[in-house]
Design a protein around this motif. Structure first.
Motif, PDB file in Angstrom:
ATOM      1  N   GLU A   1       1.030  -1.428   0.659  1.00  0.00           N
ATOM      2  CA  GLU A   1      -0.078  -0.231  -0.511  1.00  0.00           C
ATOM      3  C   GLU A   1       0.676   1.585   0.084  1.00  0.00           C
ATOM      4  OE1 GLU A   1      -3.065  -0.713  -0.653  1.00  0.00           O
ATOM      5  OE2 GLU A   1      -3.861  -2.081  -0.096  1.00  0.00           O
ATOM      6  N   VAL A   2       0.934   1.856  -0.880  1.00  0.00           N
ATOM      7  CA  VAL A   2       1.218   2.881  -0.704  1.00  0.00           C
ATOM      8  C   VAL A   2       0.573   4.803   0.110  1.00  0.00           C
ATOM      9  CG1 VAL A   2       2.615   5.144  -2.513  1.00  0.00           C
ATOM     10  CG2 VAL A   2       1.803   3.016  -2.968  1.00  0.00           C
ATOM     11  N   TRP A   3       1.114   5.359   0.171  1.00  0.00           N
ATOM     12  CA  TRP A   3       0.977   6.387   0.959  1.00  0.00           C
ATOM     13  C   TRP A   3       1.424   7.336   0.477  1.00  0.00           C
ATOM     14  CZ3 TRP A   3      -2.608   5.982   5.285  1.00  0.00           C
ATOM     15  CH2 TRP A   3      -3.087   4.424   5.447  1.00  0.00           C
ATOM     16  N   ILE A   4       0.606   8.987   0.383  1.00  0.00           N
ATOM     17  CA  ILE A   4       1.356  10.126   0.336  1.00  0.00           C
ATOM     18  C   ILE A   4       0.885  11.556   1.466  1.00  0.00           C
ATOM     19  CG2 ILE A   4       1.088  11.875  -1.664  1.00  0.00           C
ATOM     20  CD1 ILE A   4       2.496   9.600  -2.120  1.00  0.00           C
ATOM     21  N   GLY A   5       1.503  11.103   1.585  1.00  0.00           N
ATOM     22  CA  GLY A   5       1.636  12.991   2.942  1.00  0.00           C
ATOM     23  C   GLY A   5       2.868  13.906   2.697  1.00  0.00           C
ATOM     24  N   GLY A   6       2.905  14.623   3.958  1.00  0.00           N
ATOM     25  CA  GLY A   6       3.757  15.460   4.312  1.00  0.00           C
ATOM     26  C   GLY A   6       3.319  16.467   5.018  1.00  0.00           C
ATOM     27  N   ARG A   7       4.146  17.252   5.137  1.00  0.00           N
ATOM     28  CA  ARG A   7       3.860  18.357   6.828  1.00  0.00           C
ATOM     29  C   ARG A   7       3.072  19.735   6.356  1.00  0.00           C
ATOM     30  NH1 ARG A   7       9.421  21.085   7.366  1.00  0.00           N
ATOM     31  NH2 ARG A   7       9.026  21.774   5.181  1.00  0.00           N
ATOM     32  N   THR A   8       1.779  19.120   7.057  1.00  0.00           N
ATOM     33  CA  THR A   8       1.152  20.261   7.368  1.00  0.00           C
ATOM     34  C   THR A   8       1.366  21.363   8.233  1.00  0.00           C
ATOM     35  OG1 THR A   8      -0.305  19.261   8.899  1.00  0.00           O
ATOM     36  CG2 THR A   8      -0.292  18.756   7.579  1.00  0.00           C
ATOM     37  N   LEU A   9       0.129  22.989   7.951  1.00  0.00           N
ATOM     38  CA  LEU A   9       0.274  24.323   8.279  1.00  0.00           C
ATOM     39  C   LEU A   9      -0.919  24.003   9.005  1.00  0.00           C
ATOM     40  CD1 LEU A   9       1.979  26.614   9.969  1.00  0.00           C
ATOM     41  CD2 LEU A   9       1.463  27.145   7.371  1.00  0.00           C
ATOM     42  N   THR A  10      -1.063  24.326  10.557  1.00  0.00           N
ATOM     43  CA  THR A  10      -3.105  24.923  10.738  1.00  0.00           C
ATOM     44  C   THR A  10      -2.803  26.522  10.596  1.00  0.00           C
ATOM     45  OG1 THR A  10      -2.490  23.027  12.504  1.00  0.00           O
ATOM     46  CG2 THR A  10      -4.366  24.553  12.730  1.00  0.00           C
ATOM     47  N   ILE A  11      -3.470  26.748   9.404  1.00  0.00           N
ATOM     48  CA  ILE A  11      -4.252  27.841   9.813  1.00  0.00           C
ATOM     49  C   ILE A  11      -5.198  28.482  10.487  1.00  0.00           C
ATOM     50  CG2 ILE A  11      -2.343  27.925   7.847  1.00  0.00           C
ATOM     51  CD1 ILE A  11      -4.525  28.033   5.863  1.00  0.00           C
ATOM     52  N   VAL A  12      -6.583  26.968  10.657  1.00  0.00           N
ATOM     53  CA  VAL A  12      -7.400  27.790  11.212  1.00  0.00           C
ATOM     54  C   VAL A  12      -7.765  26.655  11.892  1.00  0.00           C
ATOM     55  CG1 VAL A  12     -10.231  27.824  10.799  1.00  0.00           C
ATOM     56  CG2 VAL A  12      -8.541  28.565   8.956  1.00  0.00           C
ATOM     57  N   ARG A  13      -8.054  26.757  13.447  1.00  0.00           N
ATOM     58  CA  ARG A  13      -8.568  26.265  14.694  1.00  0.00           C
ATOM     59  C   ARG A  13      -9.895  26.461  14.595  1.00  0.00           C
ATOM     60  NH1 ARG A  13      -4.333  23.666  17.954  1.00  0.00           N
ATOM     61  NH2 ARG A  13      -3.114  24.926  16.205  1.00  0.00           N
ATOM     62  N   GLY A  14     -10.841  25.465  15.121  1.00  0.00           N
ATOM     63  CA  GLY A  14     -12.143  25.426  15.426  1.00  0.00           C
ATOM     64  C   GLY A  14     -12.459  24.314  16.181  1.00  0.00           C
ATOM     65  N   GLU A  15     -13.694  24.258  16.512  1.00  0.00           N
ATOM     66  CA  GLU A  15     -14.601  23.269  17.289  1.00  0.00           C
ATOM     67  C   GLU A  15     -15.709  22.974  16.221  1.00  0.00           C
ATOM     68  OE1 GLU A  15     -16.843  21.888  21.307  1.00  0.00           O
ATOM     69  OE2 GLU A  15     -14.795  23.350  21.086  1.00  0.00           O
ATOM     70  N   LEU A  16     -16.192  21.534  16.072  1.00  0.00           N
ATOM     71  CA  LEU A  16     -17.577  22.023  15.239  1.00  0.00           C
ATOM     72  C   LEU A  16     -18.170  21.065  16.248  1.00  0.00           C
ATOM     73  CD1 LEU A  16     -19.212  21.302  12.486  1.00  0.00           C
ATOM     74  CD2 LEU A  16     -17.694  19.716  12.240  1.00  0.00           C
ATOM     75  N   VAL A  17     -19.753  20.991  16.449  1.00  0.00           N
ATOM     76  CA  VAL A  17     -20.668  21.040  17.822  1.00  0.00           C
ATOM     77  C   VAL A  17     -21.859  20.044  16.874  1.00  0.00           C
ATOM     78  CG1 VAL A  17     -21.980  20.549  19.081  1.00  0.00           C
ATOM     79  CG2 VAL A  17     -19.719  22.099  19.567  1.00  0.00           C
ATOM     80  N   TRP A  18     -22.335  18.451  16.836  1.00  0.00           N
ATOM     81  CA  TRP A  18     -23.432  18.033  16.091  1.00  0.00           C
ATOM     82  C   TRP A  18     -24.625  18.460  16.888  1.00  0.00           C
ATOM     83  CZ3 TRP A  18     -22.855  16.213  10.680  1.00  0.00           C
ATOM     84  CH2 TRP A  18     -21.060  16.502  10.740  1.00  0.00           C
TER      85      TRP A  18
END
Length: 191
Positions: free
Chosen positions: A174-191
């Motif tokens: 199985e091939v996994w593709i990825g990389g570094r991320t930068l958080t630019i938005v943070r929040g909370e979702l309430v269902w």
């Protein structure tokens, strides 16, 4: 488990948190080799000027189709002046998204250099291409030419970007593709 829904279906997502960075990986759809009877003249025109490596040229499908061409070395990738019109013709004829070239990066451990051309879709060169890099990893493994189970692909420098794609191939292929991320938005979702 975290899943991403896309045209290829539901793809597992893995998040790795390090001391200074976060990396996100998506498991790519399994690539399959396409037996193609493309006119040799069409293929040769698209490959014009390419100093090829040892692996055979192949057409793989992991959602989109990609022509894959190993080049002789990093310089052959970096200096390539692709025959975009011929590549567009090849891709149109074979329903391929594009043609990707690759080689080991000189003087670097565990890195490939990659360029991906999609002129039939109006994109002469794509700066970062997950599906093409996943096909390259699968093709290397298929040919017992995968030098490392985990490596970085460098793509986009020739068009002013310096993309870095983390590629991992697990024991099951199985091939996994990825990389570094930068958080630019943070929040909370309430269902």
């Amino acid at each position: 488990p975290l899943l991403q829904e896309c045209a290829a279906g539901l793809l597992p997502v893995r998040i790795e948190n390090g001391p200074d960075e976060r990396r996100i990986f998506v498991r790519a759809p399994r690539a399959r080799v396409i037996d193609d009877d493309t006119d040799d003249r069409l293929l040769e025109a698209a490959l014009s000027g390419m100093r090829r490596g040892d692996l055979p040229i192949a057409l793989l499908d992991n959602g989109p189709r990609w022509w894959l061409v190993e080049l002789e070395d990093e310089a052959a990738v970096r200096e390539l002046r692709p025959a975009l019109d011929a590549i567009a013709g090849l891709c149109t004829e074979t329903s391929a998204a594009g043609l990707a070239v690759f080689a080991k990066r000189a003087g670097s451990d565990k890195e490939l250099v990659v360029r991906a051309f999609c002129p039939a879709d109006g994109i002469d060169e794509d700066p970062v291409t997950g599906s093409a890099n996943a096909c390259i990893a699968a093709w290397l493994r298929h040919n017992d030419a995968l030098p490392w189970p985990s490596y970085t692909a460098r793509q986009g420098r020739e068009i002013g970007r310096d993309g870095r794609i983390d590629v991992r191939v697990d024991d099951d292929g199985e091939v996994w593709i990825g990389g570094r991320t930068l958080t630019i938005v943070r929040g909370e979702l309430v269902w």
